[in-house]
Design a protein around this motif. Structure first.
Motif, mmCIF file in Angstrom:
data_model
loop_
_atom_site.group_PDB
_atom_site.id
_atom_site.type_symbol
_atom_site.label_atom_id
_atom_site.label_comp_id
_atom_site.label_asym_id
_atom_site.label_seq_id
_atom_site.Cartn_x
_atom_site.Cartn_y
_atom_site.Cartn_z
ATOM 1 N N ILE A 32 0.838 -1.201 0.000
ATOM 2 C CA ILE A 32 0.000 0.000 0.000
ATOM 3 C C ILE A 32 0.870 1.247 0.000
ATOM 4 C CG2 ILE A 32 -1.653 1.313 1.379
ATOM 5 C CD1 ILE A 32 -2.783 -1.436 2.280
ATOM 6 N N ALA A 33 1.918 1.234 0.806
ATOM 7 C CA ALA A 33 2.811 2.395 0.874
ATOM 8 C C ALA A 33 3.528 2.628 -0.455
ATOM 9 C CB ALA A 33 3.833 2.207 1.996
ATOM 10 N N PHE A 34 4.007 1.552 -1.084
ATOM 11 C CA PHE A 34 4.671 1.702 -2.380
ATOM 12 C C PHE A 34 3.690 2.196 -3.440
ATOM 13 C CE2 PHE A 34 8.160 -1.385 -1.111
ATOM 14 C CZ PHE A 34 9.138 -0.413 -1.130
ATOM 15 N N GLY A 35 2.494 1.638 -3.460
ATOM 16 C CA GLY A 35 1.506 2.061 -4.456
ATOM 17 C C GLY A 35 1.154 3.531 -4.329
ATOM 18 N N LEU A 36 0.905 3.961 -3.106
ATOM 19 C CA LEU A 36 0.529 5.356 -2.880
ATOM 20 C C LEU A 36 1.735 6.287 -3.046
ATOM 21 C CD1 LEU A 36 -1.710 7.294 -2.069
ATOM 22 C CD2 LEU A 36 -1.173 6.809 0.309
ATOM 23 N N GLY A 37 2.848 5.926 -2.426
ATOM 24 C CA GLY A 37 4.025 6.790 -2.459
ATOM 25 C C GLY A 37 4.606 6.963 -3.845
ATOM 26 N N LEU A 38 4.769 5.872 -4.570
ATOM 27 C CA LEU A 38 5.344 5.973 -5.912
ATOM 28 C C LEU A 38 4.399 6.665 -6.883
ATOM 29 C CD1 LEU A 38 7.092 2.491 -6.227
ATOM 30 C CD2 LEU A 38 8.145 4.704 -5.719
ATOM 31 N N SER A 39 3.096 6.532 -6.672
ATOM 32 C CA SER A 39 2.139 7.244 -7.521
ATOM 33 C C SER A 39 2.237 8.745 -7.308
ATOM 34 C CB SER A 39 0.713 6.779 -7.215
ATOM 35 O OG SER A 39 0.544 5.426 -7.547
ATOM 36 N N TYR A 81 -4.888 7.661 -8.873
ATOM 37 C CA TYR A 81 -4.910 6.208 -9.070
ATOM 38 C C TYR A 81 -4.267 5.496 -7.883
ATOM 39 C CZ TYR A 81 -5.834 7.431 -13.968
ATOM 40 O OH TYR A 81 -6.354 7.948 -15.115
ATOM 41 N N GLY A 82 -3.191 6.058 -7.368
ATOM 42 C CA GLY A 82 -2.543 5.475 -6.194
ATOM 43 C C GLY A 82 -3.429 5.522 -4.963
ATOM 44 N N VAL A 83 -4.165 6.614 -4.790
ATOM 45 C CA VAL A 83 -5.084 6.739 -3.651
ATOM 46 C C VAL A 83 -6.215 5.718 -3.774
ATOM 47 C CG1 VAL A 83 -6.766 8.269 -2.546
ATOM 48 C CG2 VAL A 83 -4.537 9.153 -3.210
ATOM 49 N N ILE A 84 -6.742 5.557 -4.982
ATOM 50 C CA ILE A 84 -7.817 4.578 -5.200
ATOM 51 C C ILE A 84 -7.329 3.176 -4.859
ATOM 52 C CG2 ILE A 84 -9.218 3.459 -6.987
ATOM 53 C CD1 ILE A 84 -9.386 6.240 -8.341
ATOM 54 N N LEU A 85 -6.135 2.832 -5.340
ATOM 55 C CA LEU A 85 -5.610 1.497 -5.048
ATOM 56 C C LEU A 85 -5.365 1.313 -3.556
ATOM 57 C CD1 LEU A 85 -4.405 -1.158 -6.460
ATOM 58 C CD2 LEU A 85 -2.316 -0.210 -5.528
ATOM 59 N N ALA A 86 -4.851 2.332 -2.887
ATOM 60 C CA ALA A 86 -4.602 2.219 -1.446
ATOM 61 C C ALA A 86 -5.899 1.954 -0.691
ATOM 62 C CB ALA A 86 -3.934 3.490 -0.934
ATOM 63 N N ILE A 87 -6.970 2.611 -1.075
ATOM 64 C CA ILE A 87 -8.265 2.378 -0.430
ATOM 65 C C ILE A 87 -8.743 0.959 -0.687
ATOM 66 C CG2 ILE A 87 -10.704 3.044 -0.462
ATOM 67 C CD1 ILE A 87 -9.711 5.936 -1.010
ATOM 68 N N LEU A 88 -8.600 0.488 -1.922
ATOM 69 C CA LEU A 88 -9.018 -0.882 -2.241
ATOM 70 C C LEU A 88 -8.208 -1.919 -1.469
ATOM 71 C CD1 LEU A 88 -9.528 -0.652 -6.103
ATOM 72 C CD2 LEU A 88 -11.292 -0.859 -4.355
ATOM 73 N N LEU A 89 -6.901 -1.707 -1.388
ATOM 74 C CA LEU A 89 -6.055 -2.681 -0.693
ATOM 75 C C LEU A 89 -6.276 -2.637 0.817
ATOM 76 C CD1 LEU A 89 -2.670 -2.513 -2.642
ATOM 77 C CD2 LEU A 89 -4.625 -4.022 -2.994
ATOM 78 N N GLY A 126 0.524 -3.337 -5.059
ATOM 79 C CA GLY A 126 0.930 -1.960 -4.776
ATOM 80 C C GLY A 126 2.200 -1.565 -5.496
ATOM 81 N N LEU A 127 3.165 -2.468 -5.531
ATOM 82 C CA LEU A 127 4.433 -2.158 -6.194
ATOM 83 C C LEU A 127 4.241 -1.972 -7.700
ATOM 84 C CD1 LEU A 127 7.473 -1.777 -5.724
ATOM 85 C CD2 LEU A 127 7.741 -4.212 -6.196
ATOM 86 N N ILE A 180 -5.573 -4.233 -9.544
ATOM 87 C CA ILE A 180 -6.843 -4.784 -9.041
ATOM 88 C C ILE A 180 -6.920 -6.274 -9.347
ATOM 89 C CG2 ILE A 180 -9.339 -4.736 -9.389
ATOM 90 C CD1 ILE A 180 -9.065 -1.675 -9.721
ATOM 91 N N ILE A 181 -6.488 -6.658 -10.537
ATOM 92 C CA ILE A 181 -6.506 -8.087 -10.889
ATOM 93 C C ILE A 181 -5.554 -8.877 -9.990
ATOM 94 C CG2 ILE A 181 -5.882 -9.735 -12.706
ATOM 95 C CD1 ILE A 181 -6.963 -7.641 -14.724
ATOM 96 N N GLN A 182 -4.365 -8.316 -9.714
ATOM 97 C CA GLN A 182 -3.398 -9.011 -8.867
ATOM 98 C C GLN A 182 -3.925 -9.224 -7.453
ATOM 99 O OE1 GLN A 182 0.018 -6.425 -9.290
ATOM 100 N NE2 GLN A 182 1.153 -8.071 -10.293
ATOM 101 N N SER A 183 -4.640 -8.265 -6.939
ATOM 102 C CA SER A 183 -5.105 -8.369 -5.555
ATOM 103 C C SER A 183 -6.513 -8.936 -5.441
ATOM 104 C CB SER A 183 -5.063 -6.992 -4.891
ATOM 105 O OG SER A 183 -6.010 -6.127 -5.495
ATOM 106 N N ASN A 184 -7.085 -9.356 -6.534
ATOM 107 C CA ASN A 184 -8.476 -9.799 -6.538
ATOM 108 C C ASN A 184 -8.729 -10.983 -5.605
ATOM 109 O OD1 ASN A 184 -11.125 -9.546 -7.396
ATOM 110 N ND2 ASN A 184 -10.836 -10.982 -9.081
#
Length: 191
Positions: A32-39, A81-89, A126-127, A180-184
């Motif tokens: 989650i941190a990598f997804g949000l931070g790198l985005s 996009y990073g914020v959306i993924l962080a919320i989903l994860l 996230g990565l 999203i597919i990876q974490s489904n």
């Protein structure tokens, strides 16, 4: 085997054991941190590239200031996009209370494979989204910079280069779809 430095009972024998003995919740939160931070880094980099060219080109042609701000908005989309993924994860992570009933020890019939799969899945999701959004932010920034400079020279080029910028922004959308597919199937087991 890796380097052996410790012989105590609760010591990791090698570096590969450090990675496998880390909590799946730790892997999930790192993803989650990598997804949000790198985005956010990708968005900031793109805004820097676009904004510096926009300010410089606006000296020659002040008319480009307002309509070229769309390039900055495209860069901001990568952070969103990073914020959306962080919320989903975050919604996939359990409460961590699996072992509260058993004095901090997981039950014998615990689903360890599912537990570790969920952590690794959230990490990889996230990565991959974070790295994709860095690439998207940089490519949108470069296209936005080109758009600002070309628009300052010839106003008819704005829409043509804006289409290229939209394609560059699509990289971030593809990244979040892959994430999203990876974490489904990632689901932390419950007690």
């Amino acid at each position: 085997m890796g380097y052996m430095a410790c012989t105590a009972t609760y010591c990791n024998a090698s570096y590969d054991e450090v990675l496998t003995h880390m909590s799946p919740y730790g892997w999930g939160y790192m993803g989650i941190a990598f997804g949000l931070g790198l985005s956010v880094v990708g968005a900031a980099w793109g805004i820097w590239l676009t904004g510096s060219s926009l300010v410089g080109a606006a000296i020659k042609a002040p008319r480009i200031r307002s309509k070229n701000l769309i390039s900055v908005i495209f860069c901001e989309a990568t952070a969103i996009y990073g914020v959306i993924l962080a919320i989903l994860l975050l919604s996939k992570i359990g409460d961590g209370g699996e072992a509260k009933d058993n004095d901090g020890v997981l039950p014998d019939d615990w689903e360890y494979n599912q537990f570790y799969f969920a952590g690794y899945s959230l990490f990889s999701s996230g990565l991959s989204v974070g790295l994709t959004n860095i690439a998207s932010g940089i490519s949108v920034g470069i296209a936005g910079s080109s758009c600002a400079l070309a628009d300052a020279q010839d106003a008819s080029l704005f829409v043509k280069i804006l289409i290229v910028e939209i394609f560059a922004s699509a990289l971030g959308i593809f990244g979040i779809i892959v994430g999203i597919i990876q974490s489904n199937d990632a689901e932390f087991p419950s007690s």
